[in-house]
Design an enzyme around this catalytic site. Structure first.
Site, PDB file in Angstrom:
ATOM      1  N   PHE A 111      -3.791   3.279  14.811  1.00  0.00           N
ATOM      2  CA  PHE A 111      -4.031   3.980  14.123  1.00  0.00           C
ATOM      3  C   PHE A 111      -5.179   3.671  13.192  1.00  0.00           C
ATOM      4  O   PHE A 111      -4.911   2.633  12.719  1.00  0.00           O
ATOM      5  CB  PHE A 111      -2.443   4.933  13.505  1.00  0.00           C
ATOM      6  CG  PHE A 111      -1.733   6.088  13.834  1.00  0.00           C
ATOM      7  CD1 PHE A 111      -1.825   5.803  15.068  1.00  0.00           C
ATOM      8  CD2 PHE A 111      -1.787   6.821  12.904  1.00  0.00           C
ATOM      9  CE1 PHE A 111      -0.831   6.525  15.835  1.00  0.00           C
ATOM     10  CE2 PHE A 111      -1.111   8.350  13.778  1.00  0.00           C
ATOM     11  CZ  PHE A 111      -0.788   7.971  14.661  1.00  0.00           C
TER      12      PHE A 111
ATOM     13  N   ASP B   1      -3.597 -10.330  12.864  1.00  0.00           N
ATOM     14  CA  ASP B   1      -4.367  -8.765  12.728  1.00  0.00           C
ATOM     15  C   ASP B   1      -2.989  -8.502  14.220  1.00  0.00           C
ATOM     16  O   ASP B   1      -3.133  -8.918  15.641  1.00  0.00           O
ATOM     17  CB  ASP B   1      -5.530  -7.820  13.340  1.00  0.00           C
ATOM     18  CG  ASP B   1      -5.467  -6.693  13.726  1.00  0.00           C
ATOM     19  OD1 ASP B   1      -5.029  -5.959  14.007  1.00  0.00           O
ATOM     20  OD2 ASP B   1      -6.201  -5.807  13.073  1.00  0.00           O
ATOM     21  N   ILE B   2      -2.100  -7.150  14.446  1.00  0.00           N
ATOM     22  CA  ILE B   2      -0.967  -6.951  15.367  1.00  0.00           C
ATOM     23  C   ILE B   2      -1.518  -6.201  16.430  1.00  0.00           C
ATOM     24  O   ILE B   2      -1.088  -6.571  17.600  1.00  0.00           O
ATOM     25  CB  ILE B   2      -0.148  -6.558  14.745  1.00  0.00           C
ATOM     26  CG1 ILE B   2       0.737  -7.420  13.402  1.00  0.00           C
ATOM     27  CG2 ILE B   2       1.367  -6.183  15.668  1.00  0.00           C
ATOM     28  CD1 ILE B   2       1.378  -6.891  12.258  1.00  0.00           C
TER      29      ILE B   2
ATOM     30  N   LYS C 214       9.678 -17.023 -10.230  1.00  0.00           N
ATOM     31  CA  LYS C 214       9.144 -16.022 -10.931  1.00  0.00           C
ATOM     32  C   LYS C 214       8.159 -16.553 -11.531  1.00  0.00           C
ATOM     33  O   LYS C 214       8.201 -17.687 -12.921  1.00  0.00           O
ATOM     34  CB  LYS C 214       9.946 -15.242 -11.782  1.00  0.00           C
ATOM     35  CG  LYS C 214       8.983 -14.452 -12.766  1.00  0.00           C
ATOM     36  CD  LYS C 214      10.090 -13.469 -13.198  1.00  0.00           C
ATOM     37  CE  LYS C 214       9.359 -12.895 -14.543  1.00  0.00           C
ATOM     38  NZ  LYS C 214       9.488 -12.261 -15.233  1.00  0.00           N
TER      39      LYS C 214
ATOM     40  N   ASP D  63      -3.971  -6.212   4.959  1.00  0.00           N
ATOM     41  CA  ASP D  63      -4.384  -6.937   5.403  1.00  0.00           C
ATOM     42  C   ASP D  63      -4.568  -8.500   5.217  1.00  0.00           C
ATOM     43  O   ASP D  63      -4.260  -9.568   5.902  1.00  0.00           O
ATOM     44  CB  ASP D  63      -5.596  -6.754   5.147  1.00  0.00           C
ATOM     45  CG  ASP D  63      -6.650  -5.581   6.217  1.00  0.00           C
ATOM     46  OD1 ASP D  63      -5.480  -4.989   7.251  1.00  0.00           O
ATOM     47  OD2 ASP D  63      -6.514  -4.485   5.502  1.00  0.00           O
TER      48      ASP D  63
ATOM     49  N   ASN E 146       1.042  -0.768  -0.182  1.00  0.00           N
ATOM     50  CA  ASN E 146       0.355   0.046  -0.042  1.00  0.00           C
ATOM     51  C   ASN E 146       0.769   0.894  -0.047  1.00  0.00           C
ATOM     52  O   ASN E 146       2.270   1.501   0.166  1.00  0.00           O
ATOM     53  CB  ASN E 146      -1.062   0.252   1.375  1.00  0.00           C
ATOM     54  CG  ASN E 146      -0.270  -0.189   2.250  1.00  0.00           C
ATOM     55  OD1 ASN E 146       0.257   0.366   2.675  1.00  0.00           O
ATOM     56  ND2 ASN E 146      -0.263  -1.195   3.195  1.00  0.00           N
TER      57      ASN E 146
ATOM     58  N   LYS F 282     -11.001  -4.110  18.671  1.00  0.00           N
ATOM     59  CA  LYS F 282      -9.362  -4.537  18.862  1.00  0.00           C
ATOM     60  C   LYS F 282      -9.244  -4.010  20.373  1.00  0.00           C
ATOM     61  O   LYS F 282      -7.881  -5.137  20.681  1.00  0.00           O
ATOM     62  CB  LYS F 282      -9.112  -3.861  18.081  1.00  0.00           C
ATOM     63  CG  LYS F 282      -8.995  -3.535  16.252  1.00  0.00           C
ATOM     64  CD  LYS F 282      -7.293  -3.634  15.668  1.00  0.00           C
ATOM     65  CE  LYS F 282      -8.177  -3.730  14.146  1.00  0.00           C
ATOM     66  NZ  LYS F 282      -7.138  -3.541  13.135  1.00  0.00           N
TER      67      LYS F 282
END
Ligand code: CTP
Length: 408
Positions: free
Chosen positions: A327, A308-309, A290, A280, A212, A345
């Site tokens: 965040f 999920d940390i 490859k 995610d 991302n 969470k």
């Protein structure tokens, strides 16, 4: 007594509020603070060197090239001597000089050479304070790391009313007490923090990946800011173009799995700040070689969810950090979705970012965050440089950490 034997260097600027510096000095002296003063040329128009040296019981420094004082203590030693430096009052002209890094006299030279926190206490006419030039200088100086106290709203010496009045000696004293109180607590507690930052990459084959837009900048700045407050901080970061801060321990990772592993290895910590834009999903299979284009099924790749940390840290009963901060990146319903994420969470505080805008957030030097806590309070840090936002966030997290410690 927190302030006992603390060393404070006070620079007296050239404004009518300069007379209040005398009251401040008396208050500090009563609390056994060691004080040295620098009187600027225009400050001399409002207070005399004699009144300063009488109150401080030490010589007032005035000139850059005064051979007597330079042999006693030069401008570098003067800034090294202090635990904190104050400019009381800070005028619009003085702010403008600092914003371009002038070193034209003893005061500006000491400040440019300083390695300590510098507290600026502005006082000026309301229009001067609100002038675009002063507000632009304020932003620059905040970005340089100067701390501002005030100005307050009230009636000014010129008879006008508004924002521009200098904080009172009592307010400055209270600020200093709180500043040194916190320093003492942090020193005694040996707080540790971890910050996750940047994107993660999930490889499809050795050369192709999904990821991302995260630059990692906000997380890096937070790690630096926490470290500056005396919290031993480890930065766990995905691939980023930003150069690593020299002052802190950095662990480099590529994928979400690696990030989670490094987080586990870094525990226990008192504070965890998850700024990373963790990808995610990861491809269900990663090809060793490859993938040739005629073999690649470009219509669909199977993905599986990454752990999920933030969730892991918040629900980790054995080793849960005292404070876990998240965040949240959202493009719509920012507050609603971020609050929900915080609840799901179970983290203690959520910093919500609107990542739909080009001028803030991902890949920008600027940000604007909404702070959401478990009690449902929402506060906004308006748009500013990420370094400024990071300092604010670090202060908020330290306050939370100290609060929680006091309760336990
Ligand atoms: N986070 C994490 N591990 C993940 C995903 C997210 O630690 N696998 C953390 C982020 O570091 C951030 C918070 O969770 O502190 C919120 O991340 P965000 O990307 O905003 O939301 P997601 O939980 O991924 O949910 P969604 O993508 O649906 O908005």
């Amino acid at each position: 007594m927190t302030l006992k034997n603390k060393k404070i260097l006070i620079i007296i600027g050239g404004g009518i509020a300069a007379y209040k510096s005398l009251d401040l000095i008396r208050l500090l002296k009563k609390n056994s603070v060691e004080i040295k003063t620098i009187l600027t040329k225009s400050g001399r128009e409002f207070v005399t060197p004699l009144s300063l040296s009488t109150l401080t019981k030490s010589k007032t420094f005035e000139n850059m090239f005064d051979s007597v004082s330079e042999s006693e203590i030069d401008h570098i030693s003067l800034s090294r001597w202090a635990d904190i430096i104050l400019v009381v009052p800070t005028t619009a002209n003085f702010m403008s000089k600092l914003s371009i890094g002038k070193a034209e006299d003893l005061a500006t030279t000491v400040l440019l050479a300083a390695d300590k926190d510098i507290l600026l206490v502005p006082a000026m006419n309301v229009r001067m304070w609100l002038h675009k030039a002063t507000q632009a200088n304020l932003k620059i100086l905040q970005d340089f790391g100067y701390i501002f106290l005030g100005p307050e709203k009230g009636e000014m010496a010129c008879g006008e009313f508004g924002e521009g009045k200098m904080s009172s000696p009592r307010q400055i004293f209270a600020y200093l007490k709180n500043y040194f109180d916190k320093k003492n607590i942090v020193k005694g507690k040996n707080f540790k923090a971890l910050v996750t930052a940047g994107p993660t990459r999930e490889y499809i084959d050795p050369i192709r990946y999904i990821s991302n837009e995260s630059s990692g900048k906000q997380g890096y700045e937070i790690a630096v800011a926490l470290n500056k407050l005396g919290i031993k901080t480890t930065l766990i970061t995905g691939p980023s173009k930003i150069s690593f801060p020299k002052s802190i321990k950095v662990k480099k990772i590529i994928s979400a799995d690696e990030m989670l592993n490094e987080v586990k290895k870094t525990l226990p910590v008192d504070l965890a700040v998850c700024t990373a834009a963790v990808t995610d999903f990861k491809p269900a299979e990663k090809s060793k070689n490859k993938i040739k284009k005629d073999k690649l099924n470009f219509k669909s790749i199977s993905f599986i969810k990454n752990d999920d940390i933030l969730d892991f840290l918040s629900k980790n009963n054995r080793n849960r950090p005292k404070i876990v901060a998240g965040f949240s990146a959202e493009t719509k319903n920012v507050i609603k979705n971020s609050t929900l994420k915080m609840k799901n969470k179970n983290c203690d505080i959520m910093f919500a970012n609107d990542v739909s805008k080009k001028d803030i957030g991902f890949n920008s030097d600027f940000n604007k965050v909404s702070i959401i806590d478990q009690k449902g309070n929402i506060k906004i840090i308006p748009k500013n440089k990420k370094s400024f936002i990071a300092n604010k966030i670090a202060q908020i997290l330290l306050d939370k950490l100290i609060d929680d410690r006091n309760i336990n």
